[in-house]
Design an enzyme around this catalytic site. Structure first.
Site, short mmCIF file in Angstrom:
data_model
loop_
_atom_site.label_atom_id
_atom_site.label_comp_id
_atom_site.label_asym_id
_atom_site.label_seq_id
_atom_site.Cartn_x
_atom_site.Cartn_y
_atom_site.Cartn_z
N HIS A 153 -4.32 0.60 8.44
CA HIS A 153 -4.74 0.36 7.06
C HIS A 153 -6.21 -0.05 7.03
O HIS A 153 -6.58 -1.10 7.56
CB HIS A 153 -3.89 -0.70 6.37
N THR A 181 -8.68 5.82 -6.21
CA THR A 181 -7.58 5.14 -6.90
C THR A 181 -6.60 4.50 -5.91
O THR A 181 -5.88 3.57 -6.28
CB THR A 181 -6.79 6.12 -7.80
N CYS A 227 0.55 3.35 3.20
CA CYS A 227 1.27 2.76 4.34
C CYS A 227 2.76 3.04 4.21
O CYS A 227 3.43 3.33 5.21
CB CYS A 227 1.01 1.25 4.41
N CYS A 234 0.85 -1.20 0.00
CA CYS A 234 0.00 0.00 0.00
C CYS A 234 0.88 1.25 0.00
O CYS A 234 1.70 1.43 0.91
CB CYS A 234 -0.91 -0.02 1.22
N HIS A 268 -9.82 13.95 1.41
CA HIS A 268 -9.22 15.06 0.66
C HIS A 268 -9.67 16.35 1.33
O HIS A 268 -10.87 16.57 1.53
CB HIS A 268 -9.72 15.09 -0.79
N HIS A 288 -8.83 7.74 2.82
CA HIS A 288 -8.25 9.08 2.92
C HIS A 288 -9.30 10.15 2.70
O HIS A 288 -10.16 10.03 1.82
CB HIS A 288 -7.11 9.27 1.91
N ASP A 305 -1.13 16.41 -1.41
CA ASP A 305 -1.42 15.53 -2.54
C ASP A 305 -0.43 15.82 -3.67
O ASP A 305 -0.15 16.99 -4.00
CB ASP A 305 -2.86 15.76 -3.02
P1 DGP Z 1 -8.36 9.06 -4.71
O1 DGP Z 1 -8.48 9.28 -6.18
O2 DGP Z 1 -9.53 9.60 -3.91
O3 DGP Z 1 -8.05 7.61 -4.37
O4 DGP Z 1 -7.10 9.93 -4.27
C1 DGP Z 1 -5.79 9.47 -4.28
C2 DGP Z 1 -4.91 10.68 -4.27
O5 DGP Z 1 -3.61 10.25 -3.88
C3 DGP Z 1 -4.75 11.38 -5.61
O6 DGP Z 1 -5.27 12.70 -5.51
C4 DGP Z 1 -3.24 11.42 -5.87
C5 DGP Z 1 -2.66 11.07 -4.54
N1 DGP Z 1 -1.44 10.29 -4.58
C6 DGP Z 1 -1.27 9.09 -5.18
N2 DGP Z 1 -0.01 8.65 -4.99
C7 DGP Z 1 0.61 9.58 -4.21
C8 DGP Z 1 1.92 9.68 -3.67
O7 DGP Z 1 2.79 8.81 -3.83
N3 DGP Z 1 2.20 10.81 -2.95
C9 DGP Z 1 1.27 11.79 -2.73
N4 DGP Z 1 1.65 12.85 -2.01
N5 DGP Z 1 0.02 11.72 -3.22
C10 DGP Z 1 -0.30 10.62 -3.97
#
Ligand code: DGP
Length: 114
Positions: free
Chosen positions: A46, A95, A7, A4, A102, A100, A30
């Protein structure tokens, strides 16, 4: 969970820009910001999605929202306004399957969302 990415971010295996942390919650910027302020607020435990919640998680979920409020205040968006949203499943655009919130702010956010 070993595969993950969130994680791994909590464990420091993947770098992130941390903005808040306590015993149960971790928050970071993000990577793909959709607003001037875009923070992800996650439980250290998790949990894959809202579909996996039960009453034993109620305290943790409350802590995510309290952290969102604290960050909004600290970042200077409490008065102007902000949005806190949690996607669940494919149609909602989830995704990363580690629960989480936002936290979005810094521009007018349209409603209904796309
Ligand atoms: P969601 O689409 O609701 O599952 O949001 C996942 C968010 O996670 C998306 O806005 C991009 C962010 N994200 C994905 N991988 C990473 C990462 O490695 N680092 C950071 N800071 N954000 C990430």
């Amino acid at each position: 969970m070993s595969d993950c990415i969130f994680c791994k971010i909590i464990d420091g295996e993947i770098a992130s820009e941390r903005v808040y942390e306590d015993d149960d919650v971790f928050a970071f910027r993000d990577l793909n910001a959709q607003a001037p302020l875009h923070i992800l607020i996650i439980p250290k435990m998790h949990i894959a999605s809202i579909n996996d919640l039960d009453t034993s998680n109620a305290d943790t979920i409350g802590k995510l929202y309290i952290a969102a409020k604290k960050i909004a205040v600290e970042e200077g968006y409490a008065d102007k306004g902000y949005r806190v949203v949690m996607n669940c499943g494919e149609d909602a655009g989830q995704t990363v399957f580690h629960l989480h919130l936002h936290l979005l702010a810094g521009r007018p956010l349209s409603w209904p969302p796309g």
